[in-house]
Design a protein around this motif. Structure first.
Motif, PDB file in Angstrom:
ATOM      1  N   TRP A 508      -4.505  41.832  27.359  1.00  0.00           N
ATOM      2  CA  TRP A 508      -3.121  41.412  27.162  1.00  0.00           C
ATOM      3  C   TRP A 508      -2.215  42.275  28.035  1.00  0.00           C
ATOM      4  O   TRP A 508      -2.208  43.507  27.895  1.00  0.00           O
ATOM      5  CB  TRP A 508      -2.696  41.603  25.702  1.00  0.00           C
ATOM      6  CG  TRP A 508      -3.329  40.653  24.729  1.00  0.00           C
ATOM      7  CD1 TRP A 508      -4.129  39.589  24.994  1.00  0.00           C
ATOM      8  CD2 TRP A 508      -3.197  40.706  23.298  1.00  0.00           C
ATOM      9  NE1 TRP A 508      -4.517  38.969  23.838  1.00  0.00           N
ATOM     10  CE2 TRP A 508      -3.960  39.626  22.768  1.00  0.00           C
ATOM     11  CE3 TRP A 508      -2.524  41.542  22.412  1.00  0.00           C
ATOM     12  CZ2 TRP A 508      -4.053  39.373  21.414  1.00  0.00           C
ATOM     13  CZ3 TRP A 508      -2.613  41.294  21.052  1.00  0.00           C
ATOM     14  CH2 TRP A 508      -3.376  40.218  20.552  1.00  0.00           C
ATOM     15  N   ASP A 509      -1.465  41.650  28.926  1.00  0.00           N
ATOM     16  CA  ASP A 509      -0.460  42.373  29.719  1.00  0.00           C
ATOM     17  C   ASP A 509       0.830  42.392  28.902  1.00  0.00           C
ATOM     18  O   ASP A 509       1.513  41.377  28.779  1.00  0.00           O
ATOM     19  CB  ASP A 509      -0.251  41.675  31.059  1.00  0.00           C
ATOM     20  CG  ASP A 509       0.780  42.398  31.921  1.00  0.00           C
ATOM     21  OD1 ASP A 509       1.350  43.412  31.453  1.00  0.00           O
ATOM     22  OD2 ASP A 509       1.023  41.958  33.056  1.00  0.00           O
ATOM     23  N   PHE A 510       1.137  43.546  28.343  1.00  0.00           N
ATOM     24  CA  PHE A 510       2.248  43.648  27.391  1.00  0.00           C
ATOM     25  C   PHE A 510       3.609  43.530  28.065  1.00  0.00           C
ATOM     26  O   PHE A 510       4.608  43.288  27.396  1.00  0.00           O
ATOM     27  CB  PHE A 510       2.146  44.984  26.637  1.00  0.00           C
ATOM     28  CG  PHE A 510       2.986  45.020  25.383  1.00  0.00           C
ATOM     29  CD1 PHE A 510       2.665  44.220  24.303  1.00  0.00           C
ATOM     30  CD2 PHE A 510       4.094  45.845  25.295  1.00  0.00           C
ATOM     31  CE1 PHE A 510       3.438  44.248  23.145  1.00  0.00           C
ATOM     32  CE2 PHE A 510       4.861  45.886  24.144  1.00  0.00           C
ATOM     33  CZ  PHE A 510       4.528  45.075  23.065  1.00  0.00           C
ATOM     34  N   SER A 511       3.657  43.690  29.392  1.00  0.00           N
ATOM     35  CA  SER A 511       4.948  43.617  30.082  1.00  0.00           C
ATOM     36  C   SER A 511       5.595  42.241  29.922  1.00  0.00           C
ATOM     37  O   SER A 511       6.806  42.097  30.042  1.00  0.00           O
ATOM     38  CB  SER A 511       4.793  43.964  31.565  1.00  0.00           C
ATOM     39  OG  SER A 511       3.820  43.131  32.167  1.00  0.00           O
ATOM     40  N   GLY A 512       4.776  41.214  29.614  1.00  0.00           N
ATOM     41  CA  GLY A 512       5.319  39.871  29.390  1.00  0.00           C
ATOM     42  C   GLY A 512       6.140  39.757  28.119  1.00  0.00           C
ATOM     43  O   GLY A 512       6.977  38.854  27.984  1.00  0.00           O
ATOM     44  N   TYR A 513       5.918  40.680  27.172  1.00  0.00           N
ATOM     45  CA  TYR A 513       6.658  40.652  25.899  1.00  0.00           C
ATOM     46  C   TYR A 513       7.819  41.645  25.869  1.00  0.00           C
ATOM     47  O   TYR A 513       8.736  41.508  25.067  1.00  0.00           O
ATOM     48  CB  TYR A 513       5.722  40.997  24.726  1.00  0.00           C
ATOM     49  CG  TYR A 513       4.556  40.047  24.581  1.00  0.00           C
ATOM     50  CD1 TYR A 513       4.740  38.762  24.076  1.00  0.00           C
ATOM     51  CD2 TYR A 513       3.277  40.425  24.961  1.00  0.00           C
ATOM     52  CE1 TYR A 513       3.671  37.882  23.940  1.00  0.00           C
ATOM     53  CE2 TYR A 513       2.196  39.554  24.836  1.00  0.00           C
ATOM     54  CZ  TYR A 513       2.400  38.291  24.336  1.00  0.00           C
ATOM     55  OH  TYR A 513       1.345  37.424  24.216  1.00  0.00           O
TER      56      TYR A 513
END
Length: 518
Positions: A508-513
């Motif tokens: 999961w690339d958290f930068s999207g959230y």
């Protein structure tokens, strides 16, 4: 040209020896990787050469006017400054030079010709220093480095006290790079950087014309920036030309040669002892026996270095949980202000998820919100049934002013002392580590104490926040093996692709959230 000379360095903590008669010389422009297992004394060596720690014996000598920049694992920033102030303070010594130039011009008004010539020479040198250290483009350099390390996302006018530990480390690193010291001392600088910023740092160090000493357990990064290895092992410091891969090759060859020589000598010793035992009582052969005994007595015995125990990790399995580990509905996390947009996340039994993304965008906060350690700002978290969670925090918490033995014993009071010692030894800690206070251990050794707690408690879900920070190569390899073997579910924050690749089922690339972009 030698920048630093260390001669006959000896140091220890209590009965635990760290260095024994170590000498070291650093030359201008050398790019050195300082390596060794956790607890061999790498950070201690850095503290000694920077004067933060006085050695028991030995001499540390820097060349005159050498500017040393040190990024260690535990630096703290004073409150009350903005990020911009901290970064601009990297040039404080240049402002002092500028002030001195002004003073020198004032002195020239009343000086004779000889004094004026001296002052002109001094101002010329200072002027060259200002130009070579980018004094006239200070603000441009601050913006450039801040942008490259993702610091502009925090807001350059933000107070440093509002930042996370990882964000502060980034700022200290940026300040250090802006200072352009004659020698950079970097202690695990990639621990709080994401892949994009590690790549920028790699390029920066490759083009860095001055010397640096780098401590890092991130082998791909280390290999890409250094040309010399100093290996800290068994209280000694040995030099190897080339990168880490070349070091491993030469070290293995050297070790094999020593073992072969040891085996030959042991056979020779056995033969000599046998001859002496059979012949010392007989008059006819007594002189020959005495001659061989003298040879035995004078022999310079080869001693094999005692192998440091390698860690063995095995996580105990609890009962199977329900299908869902957690679900979130419009979850917004943060403290005073939101760190994320509304998130609808789901984790199912058997998933092994790696969470990636820049530092300070809320990954640790997400883990704590999912665990119920902090309340969400909005939305909800629904946790599954029959969860037995093991949580590895990024840093050591609780009372660490006690021995490793007591730290584990307090957690598992039903164990006897032999079982506690065996549990810690399995994690790669020696008897001296086990009996030492936790607070005097290195970051990697402290991590092994926490992993010892984690693997001796039954779990079906592991929540891991940067578990590889500070761990040496052997420990990381073994931890990856154990996590791949683990039958439960894993949610892990990690910035090292080579660690989670082949282990994680999902990334999961958290930068999207995040509402922050770093």
């Amino acid at each position: 040209m030698s920048i630093l000379n260390v001669e006959h360095l000896t140091h220890g903590f209590g009965e635990r020896a760290i260095f024994d008669d170590v000498s070291f010389r650093l030359l201008k422009g050398e790019h050195i990787g300082l390596i060794g297992a956790n607890g061999e004394g790498k950070s201690t060596f850095m503290n000694i050469i920077t004067g933060k720690l006085q050695p028991d014996e030995g001499k540390v000598e820097w060349s005159k006017r050498v500017r040393v920049g040190y990024l260690d694992q535990h630096t703290v920033l004073e409150p009350g400054m903005t990020i911009r102030d901290v970064l601009r303070s990297a040039f404080a010594y240049l402002y002092d030079y500028e002030t001195r130039i002004g003073e020198a011009y004032m002195e020239m008004a009343d000086a004779d010709d000889t004094k004026i010539a001296e002052l002109m020479e001094e101002t010329g040198e200072l002027q060259d220093l200002l130009e070579s250290h980018d004094f006239y483009i200070v603000d441009t350099k601050v913006e450039e480095v801040a942008r490259a390390l993702g610091i502009t996302a925090f807001g350059l006018d933000s107070d440093v006290t509002e930042l996370s530990g990882g964000q502060r480390t980034k700022i200290l690193l940026a300040k250090l790079l802006l200072e352009k010291p004659d020698i950079l001392l970097l202690d695990e600088p990639t621990n709080y950087l994401d892949a994009e910023h590690i790549e920028w740092l790699r390029r920066y160090l490759n083009s860095y014309e001055n010397a640096f000493i780098l401590i890092s357990h991130d082998i791909p990064f280390l290999n890409s920036v250094i040309n010399l290895i100093y290996h800290m092992d068994n209280q000694q410091l040995n030099r190897y030309v080339g990168d880490y891969d070349k070091f491993q090759e030469v070290y293995a060859m050297k070790k094999a040669q020593i073992e072969a020589a040891y085996n030959r000598q042991q056979k020779e010793i056995a033969d000599l002892k046998d001859f002496v035992a059979r012949n010392k009582a007989r008059v006819a052969t007594r002189n020959m026996a005495m001659s061989r005994q003298k040879k035995l007595d004078k022999m310079d015995k080869i001693e094999l270095v005692q192998e440091r125990p390698k860690p063995e990790f095995h996580f105990l399995q609890a009962r199977t949980p329900g299908r869902y580990i957690f679900k979130t509905e419009n979850l917004i996390i943060g403290y005073d202000n939101p760190l994320t947009q509304a998130m609808n996340l789901e984790m199912q039994r058997g998933q092994k998820i790696a969470i990636t993304g820049s530092n300070g965008i809320g990954k640790t906060t997400l883990l704590k919100s999912l665990l119920g350690l902090i309340e969400p700002l909005d939305g909800s978290v629904e946790r599954g049934e029959f969860l037995e969670i093991g949580y590895f925090e990024q840093e050591m918490s609780g009372n660490i002013d006690k021995s490793c033995l007591d730290e584990i014993w307090d957690t598992f009071p039903y164990m006897n002392q032999a079982e506690v010692r065996a549990a810690l030894a399995k994690c790669g800690l020696t008897t001296k580590h086990i009996e030492s206070n936790v607070r005097v251990l290195s970051g990697g050794e402290q991590a092994k104490v926490r992993l010892c707690k984690l693997q001796n408690k039954e779990s079906n879900v592991l929540i891991l926040d940067e578990p590889t920070n500070h761990l040496d190569v052997d420990a990381k390899e073994e931890l990856k093996r154990a996590l791949k073997e683990y039958k439960g579910s894993i949610l892990m924050v990690c910035h090292e692709p080579e660690f989670y690749e082949g282990l994680a089922t999902d990334v999961w690339d958290f930068s999207g959230y995040s509402v922050m972009k770093g």
